[in-house]
Design an enzyme around this catalytic site. Structure first.
Site, PDB file in Angstrom:
ATOM      1  N   HIS A 137       0.833  -1.211   0.000  1.00 55.24           N
ATOM      2  CA  HIS A 137       0.000   0.000   0.000  1.00 55.24           C
ATOM      3  C   HIS A 137       0.863   1.255   0.000  1.00 55.24           C
ATOM      4  O   HIS A 137       1.492   1.602   1.000  1.00 55.24           O
ATOM      5  CB  HIS A 137      -0.920  -0.036   1.238  1.00 55.24           C
ATOM      6  CG  HIS A 137      -1.867   1.110   1.309  1.00 55.24           C
ATOM      7  ND1 HIS A 137      -2.054   1.871   2.440  1.00 55.24           N
ATOM      8  CD2 HIS A 137      -2.684   1.635   0.362  1.00 55.24           C
ATOM      9  CE1 HIS A 137      -2.948   2.802   2.199  1.00 55.24           C
ATOM     10  NE2 HIS A 137      -3.347   2.683   0.951  1.00 55.24           N
ATOM     11  N   GLU A 149       2.927   0.399   3.212  1.00 51.03           N
ATOM     12  CA  GLU A 149       2.496  -0.595   4.204  1.00 51.03           C
ATOM     13  C   GLU A 149       2.521  -1.975   3.531  1.00 51.03           C
ATOM     14  O   GLU A 149       1.931  -2.150   2.458  1.00 51.03           O
ATOM     15  CB  GLU A 149       1.080  -0.278   4.696  1.00 51.03           C
ATOM     16  CG  GLU A 149       1.028   0.983   5.540  1.00 51.03           C
ATOM     17  CD  GLU A 149      -0.396   1.376   5.948  1.00 51.03           C
ATOM     18  OE1 GLU A 149      -0.572   1.864   7.074  1.00 51.03           O
ATOM     19  OE2 GLU A 149      -1.339   1.205   5.143  1.00 51.03           O
ATOM     20  N   ASN A 188      -4.693   4.381   7.397  1.00 47.51           N
ATOM     21  CA  ASN A 188      -6.077   4.777   7.121  1.00 47.51           C
ATOM     22  C   ASN A 188      -7.015   4.486   8.282  1.00 47.51           C
ATOM     23  O   ASN A 188      -8.024   5.174   8.454  1.00 47.51           O
ATOM     24  CB  ASN A 188      -6.581   4.122   5.845  1.00 47.51           C
ATOM     25  CG  ASN A 188      -6.104   4.888   4.629  1.00 47.51           C
ATOM     26  OD1 ASN A 188      -6.106   6.114   4.627  1.00 47.51           O
ATOM     27  ND2 ASN A 188      -5.658   4.183   3.619  1.00 47.51           N
TER      28      ASN A 188
HETATM   29  P1  NAI Z   1      -8.444   6.409  -9.552  1.00 44.73           P
HETATM   30  O1  NAI Z   1      -9.912   6.458  -9.702  1.00 44.73           O
HETATM   31  O2  NAI Z   1      -7.623   7.662  -9.703  1.00 44.73           O
HETATM   32  O3  NAI Z   1      -7.818   5.341 -10.589  1.00 44.73           O
HETATM   33  C1  NAI Z   1      -8.335   4.063 -10.791  1.00 44.73           C
HETATM   34  C2  NAI Z   1      -8.004   3.661 -12.225  1.00 44.73           C
HETATM   35  O4  NAI Z   1      -8.267   2.272 -12.387  1.00 44.73           O
HETATM   36  C3  NAI Z   1      -8.834   4.407 -13.268  1.00 44.73           C
HETATM   37  O5  NAI Z   1      -7.955   5.014 -14.186  1.00 44.73           O
HETATM   38  C4  NAI Z   1      -9.679   3.291 -13.926  1.00 44.73           C
HETATM   39  O6  NAI Z   1      -9.887   3.498 -15.319  1.00 44.73           O
HETATM   40  C5  NAI Z   1      -8.810   2.087 -13.684  1.00 44.73           C
HETATM   41  N1  NAI Z   1      -9.527   0.798 -13.668  1.00 44.73           N
HETATM   42  C6  NAI Z   1     -10.705   0.510 -13.103  1.00 44.73           C
HETATM   43  N2  NAI Z   1     -11.012  -0.808 -13.294  1.00 44.73           N
HETATM   44  C7  NAI Z   1      -9.968  -1.338 -13.979  1.00 44.73           C
HETATM   45  C8  NAI Z   1      -9.669  -2.635 -14.492  1.00 44.73           C
HETATM   46  N3  NAI Z   1     -10.501  -3.673 -14.291  1.00 44.73           N
HETATM   47  N4  NAI Z   1      -8.513  -2.806 -15.163  1.00 44.73           N
HETATM   48  C9  NAI Z   1      -7.659  -1.785 -15.371  1.00 44.73           C
HETATM   49  N5  NAI Z   1      -7.884  -0.511 -14.914  1.00 44.73           N
HETATM   50  C10 NAI Z   1      -9.025  -0.310 -14.229  1.00 44.73           C
HETATM   51  O7  NAI Z   1      -8.182   5.713  -8.131  1.00 44.73           O
HETATM   52  P2  NAI Z   1      -6.880   5.826  -7.192  1.00 44.73           P
HETATM   53  O8  NAI Z   1      -7.047   6.969  -6.256  1.00 44.73           O
HETATM   54  O9  NAI Z   1      -5.665   5.718  -8.032  1.00 44.73           O
HETATM   55  O10 NAI Z   1      -7.048   4.510  -6.304  1.00 44.73           O
HETATM   56  C11 NAI Z   1      -6.657   3.238  -6.786  1.00 44.73           C
HETATM   57  C12 NAI Z   1      -6.456   2.305  -5.604  1.00 44.73           C
HETATM   58  O11 NAI Z   1      -5.423   2.847  -4.757  1.00 44.73           O
HETATM   59  C13 NAI Z   1      -7.683   2.103  -4.709  1.00 44.73           C
HETATM   60  O12 NAI Z   1      -7.693   0.790  -4.240  1.00 44.73           O
HETATM   61  C14 NAI Z   1      -7.428   3.091  -3.567  1.00 44.73           C
HETATM   62  O13 NAI Z   1      -8.065   2.705  -2.368  1.00 44.73           O
HETATM   63  C15 NAI Z   1      -5.914   2.972  -3.419  1.00 44.73           C
HETATM   64  N6  NAI Z   1      -5.247   4.125  -2.817  1.00 44.73           N
HETATM   65  C16 NAI Z   1      -5.650   5.408  -3.077  1.00 44.73           C
HETATM   66  C17 NAI Z   1      -5.011   6.482  -2.468  1.00 44.73           C
HETATM   67  C18 NAI Z   1      -5.428   7.894  -2.767  1.00 44.73           C
HETATM   68  O14 NAI Z   1      -4.941   8.820  -2.075  1.00 44.73           O
HETATM   69  N7  NAI Z   1      -6.277   8.137  -3.753  1.00 44.73           N
HETATM   70  C19 NAI Z   1      -3.883   6.283  -1.555  1.00 44.73           C
HETATM   71  C20 NAI Z   1      -3.477   4.900  -1.404  1.00 44.73           C
HETATM   72  C21 NAI Z   1      -4.170   3.871  -1.995  1.00 44.73           C
END
Ligand code: NAI
Length: 281
Positions: A137, A149, A188
């Site tokens: 993470h 993490e 978190n």
């Molecule tokens: P985001 O919404 O910016 O990006 C997600 C991306 O995944 C999108 O570009 C989407 O098109 C793509 N996607 C969705 N389904 C898919 C699939 N089946 N195959 C390929 N691509 C796919 O989300 P973000 O913020 O990047 O979060 C991603 C993960 O990271 C989540 O699990 C979130 O909990 C975790 N995370 C987020 C943080 C944050 O500050 N936003 C910090 C640490 C972890």
């Protein structure tokens, strides 16, 4: 561990791809549509050009040459390690891990998730190799924040955790902490109830978003206030993480407040859509 795969090229996936390529690794990133592939490439290019201007990388073009952004999980077949960074949705992630297990050919390859809150065990048991599945993470923005993490499930082999630690610390130069497989892990589980309390303060008219943030910045030396941080994380992600925490612990402090839910319904997701608790140009 030279060939890295990343699934999802949003906020986090693009950051993970960037730091991996900056460390000299060969990176394949998978997205869902031609539009998302293009958006992912643009995000990576902009970030690396900024890094080059600031003298953090010698050549953005050289780093970009090590990253391929493509459609279709098939491109991940030869990867030594895959980091999943798709939306925080348990059903979608479980399905993806089932597919990754089929696609990634090396039995030694690690299948890891950047989830903020979904139990790793749910993803591990969707595969036939739970010993090679764990949480890795990262924190946002990935090129800036040094923490990762490491979250083994009850079924993760100690050797897999050790290989992930070597990747994170020796290859990427980040700092790893060990967490149990509980929703929210360490950071978190503490941070989200804090952000939700700030949202409840706004909701009840206790204080304005700007005053709450200013209070924490000036009074507690936080680098940014909880509402600016929620906008940075993304309000959709904040809500999804809160829901996972609430599902796991059933404590009211983890329940997303109605204001957060309404803002997500309205598409006011923070920085990524230009408006959340603040407006961004
Ligand atoms: P985001 O919404 O910016 O990006 C997600 C991306 O995944 C999108 O570009 C989407 O098109 C793509 N996607 C969705 N389904 C898919 C699939 N089946 N195959 C390929 N691509 C796919 O989300 P973000 O913020 O990047 O979060 C991603 C993960 O990271 C989540 O699990 C979130 O909990 C975790 N995370 C987020 C943080 C944050 O500050 N936003 C910090 C640490 C972890």
């Amino acid at each position: 561990m030279d060939r890295i795969g990343v699934v999802g090229c949003g906020l986090m996936g693009s950051g993970i791809a960037e730091v991996s390529a900056r460390a000299g690794l060969d990176v394949v990133v998978v997205e869902t549509s031609p539009h998302a592939v293009e958006a992912g490439r643009t995000r990576l290019t902009k970030s690396l050009e900024r890094a080059e201007q600031r003298g953090k990388v010698d050549s953005a073009a050289e780093v970009l040459d090590r990253i391929r952004v493509v459609e279709g999980l098939g491109a991940l077949a030869d990867r030594d390690m895959v980091v999943e960074a798709i939306v925080e949705d348990e059903k979608l992630k479980v399905e993806l891990f089932r597919e990754l297990d089929e696609v990634v050919t090396s039995p030694d390859a690690l299948l890891t998730s950047n989830t903020s809150s979904i139990p790793i065990m749910k993803l591990a048991v969707a595969t036939k190799r739970p010993s090679h599945v764990l949480g890795v993470h990262f924190f946002n923005p990935v090129p800036v924040l040094s923490l990762v993490e490491l979250v083994p499930s009850l079924l993760t082999a100690p050797d897999s955790t050790q290989r992930a630690r070597t990747f994170v610390e020796d290859r990427l130069g980040k700092h790893a902490i060990d967490c149990q497989d509980r929703a929210g892990f360490v950071v978190n589980a503490l941070l989200i109830p804090f952000i939700l309390s700030a949202i409840r303060m706004v909701e009840s008219g206790f204080a304005s978003a700007a005053d709450i943030d200013e209070g924490l910045v000036r009074g507690a030396a936080h680098p940014q206030g909880p509402l600016a941080l929620a906008d940075l994380i993304g309000l959709d992600t904040t809500k999804a993480v809160a829901e996972s925490l609430y599902e796991e612990f059933k404590e009211p402090l983890y329940a997303p407040p109605p204001l957060l839910a309404r803002m997500v319904d309205a598409g006011l997701l923070g920085r990524k859509t230009g408006r959340g608790f603040y407006t961004y140009s």
